[in-house]
Motif scaffolding. Structure first.
Motif, PDB file in Angstrom:
ATOM      1  N   CYS A 134       0.818  -1.172   0.065  1.00 29.75           N
ATOM      2  CA  CYS A 134      -0.032   0.175  -0.052  1.00 29.75           C
ATOM      3  C   CYS A 134       1.026   1.232   0.000  1.00 29.75           C
TER       4      CYS A 134
ATOM      5  N   CYS B  86      -6.751  -1.605   0.371  1.00 33.56           N
ATOM      6  CA  CYS B  86      -5.963  -1.563   1.526  1.00 33.56           C
ATOM      7  C   CYS B  86      -6.938  -1.248   2.811  1.00 33.56           C
TER       8      CYS B  86
ATOM      9  N   CYS C 164      -6.562   0.692   5.123  1.00 33.91           N
ATOM     10  CA  CYS C 164      -6.694   2.219   5.098  1.00 33.91           C
ATOM     11  C   CYS C 164      -7.505   3.023   3.930  1.00 33.91           C
TER      12      CYS C 164
ATOM     13  N   CYS D 294      -0.322   3.838   3.370  1.00 33.22           N
ATOM     14  CA  CYS D 294       0.157   3.455   4.834  1.00 33.22           C
ATOM     15  C   CYS D 294       1.336   2.637   5.056  1.00 33.22           C
TER      16      CYS D 294
HETATM   17 ZN   LIG Z   1      -2.942   1.394   3.301  1.00 30.06          ZN
END
Ligand SMILES: [Zn+2]
Ligand SMILES: [Zn+2]
Length: 136
Positions: free
Chosen positions: A9, A120, A122, A12
């Protein structure tokens, strides 16, 4: 007999590993099941069907939110055939092929398609998958 892919990702920095394919377990597997390492339901099934065959595989689960993960799935068959015998008439007596999404909590569905990228936890889209390793 399988592959592990990694999804990085960019937002993050997390890396998600997804594996698929089946793999062997040592003959100690039945013993582990009887010791309760795979939970009481698997143990009861093996007690009920002592000749049962057990297959282990990584399946890919996909969520409608775009997240995906893999899980080590154990399937118990009620016959003496090899675990990789994919006869469609074969009926599993037990499996643990269910999981919920770590991102949104919804029930995930098994997919045969390997995702090119995933969402992801996030919320950002990961980079394209890289092959991490092959296993047998
Ligand atoms: Zn992420
Ligand atoms: Zn989800």
């Amino acid at each position: 007999m399988g592959e592990t892919l990694s999804y990085h990702c960019p937002r993050c920095g997390k890396t998600h590993l997804i594996s698929y394919g089946w793999f062997f377990r040592s003959p100690a597997t039945a013993e582990q099941v009887m010791n309760g390492e795979y939970g009481p339901r698997a143990k009861r099934n093996l007690e009920r069907h002592p000749g049962t065959n057990v297959m282990f595989e990584y399946l890919i689960f996909r969520c409608s939110c775009g997240h995906a993960r893999s899980k080590e799935v154990m399937t118990v068959f009620d016959d003496e055939r090899a675990p990789w015998d994919r006869d469609p008439r074969r009926k599993p007596v037990w499996d643990n092929a269910r999981c919920s999404c770590p991102r949104c909590g919804k029930r995930m569905h098994i997919t045969e398609n390997i995702p090119r990228s995933i969402i992801c936890t996030c919320g950002a889209r990961t980079e394209q998958a890289l092959c991490e390793c092959l296993f047998d």
